[in-house]
Scaffold this motif. Structure first.
Motif: not given
Length: 263
Positions: A222-227, A230-237
């Motif tokens: 999440v932190a890596e993507v937000l670097g 604008d947003g990080a999308i999480v589904g399967s987890a």
């Protein structure tokens, strides 16, 4: 990202954690409680999946959950009941992720009106492209709803420009090719794709945000993507946490993932 980058209910917060859960899993009431638990534990935008019999983009965890919802008697009208119940308890942008056929079968205009009246912010539509979505584009404008189209690493520059022009709310940047599901490493193609979307006009001051999904499953990711997005999308987890540990376990997982928004 500007606070005015999107319209009305479709505005997403800065450094957004976007959480996906299917409506009706394991049952309708529990899915409502689960969505509220996400918000109470750091999720800033809800993506509610409409269960569908042929979920070609979804990984095994989501397929199992949506099939269970269908077997439990899910109906399309349950979407609007769920959105209304959730929005009555939490104030976050709430979008529905749906394949296009159920919308057509229900009626595009009717679906849009019912979603708006329930307090929904718009639709994420993974299996239609802007050039095939004239009816939805017109209807969503009339009903003031977000329309989130997908951008893939294989998309041409012209397709990315068209996606940026046609999307409202945010652009869903697919981090890797294939079906959804947690992966140990988020594909490096996501960073390149977001860079291409910036060139196409998808991110930056006063422009539509780009949010990355597929394969994100840890606070570090999440932190890596937000670097860079604008947003990080999480589904399967999240779906796996709900299936294995119930709403309380889901809440713990959401809180852990939300730590990535502070890094």
């Amino acid at each position: 990202m500007s606070a005015d980058a999107t319209a009305g209910a479709a505005t997403i917060p800065d450094r957004a954690l976007i959480g996906y859960l299917p409506i009706g899993f394991p049952d309708l009431e529990t899915s409502i409680d689960a969505a509220i638990a996400l918000v109470e534990n750091g999720v800033g935008v809800l993506e509610l999946g409409l269960p569908y019999s042929d979920p070609v983009m979804d990984g095994l965890a989501i397929q199992k959950a949506t099939q269970a919802a269908l077997q439990a008697g899910f109906r399309v009208r349950d979407v609007f009941a769920a959105v209304e119940a959730i929005r009555g308890r939490v104030e976050v942008p709430t979008l529905v992720m749906t394949y296009w056929n159920p919308v057509v079968q229900y009626g595009v205009d009717r679906f849009a009106r019912d979603l708006r009246d329930a307090g929904g912010a718009g639709l994420i539509t993974p299996d239609i492209t802007p050039d095939a979505a004239a009816d939805w584009i017109a209807t969503s404008e009339q009903q003031d709803l977000a329309r989130v189209f997908l951008a893939a690493p294989t998309s041409s520059d012209e397709r990315l420009r068209e996606t940026v022009r046609s999307s409202r709310g945010f652009v869903y940047a697919v981090s890797t090719m294939g079906i959804t599901g947690a992966r140990q490493d988020v594909d490096a193609a996501a960073r390149t794709l977001v860079g291409r979307l910036r060139t196409a006009g998808a991110t930056g001051p006063d422009t539509i945000p780009a949010c990355v999904g597929i394969g994100i499953s840890t606070p570090g990711q999440v932190a890596e993507v937000l670097g860079y997005a604008d947003g990080a999308i999480v589904g399967s987890a999240l779906v796996t946490a709900l299936a294995e540990h119930g709403v309380s376990g889901l809440a713990r997982t959401a809180a852990e993932l939300a730590q990535g928004t502070d890094r």
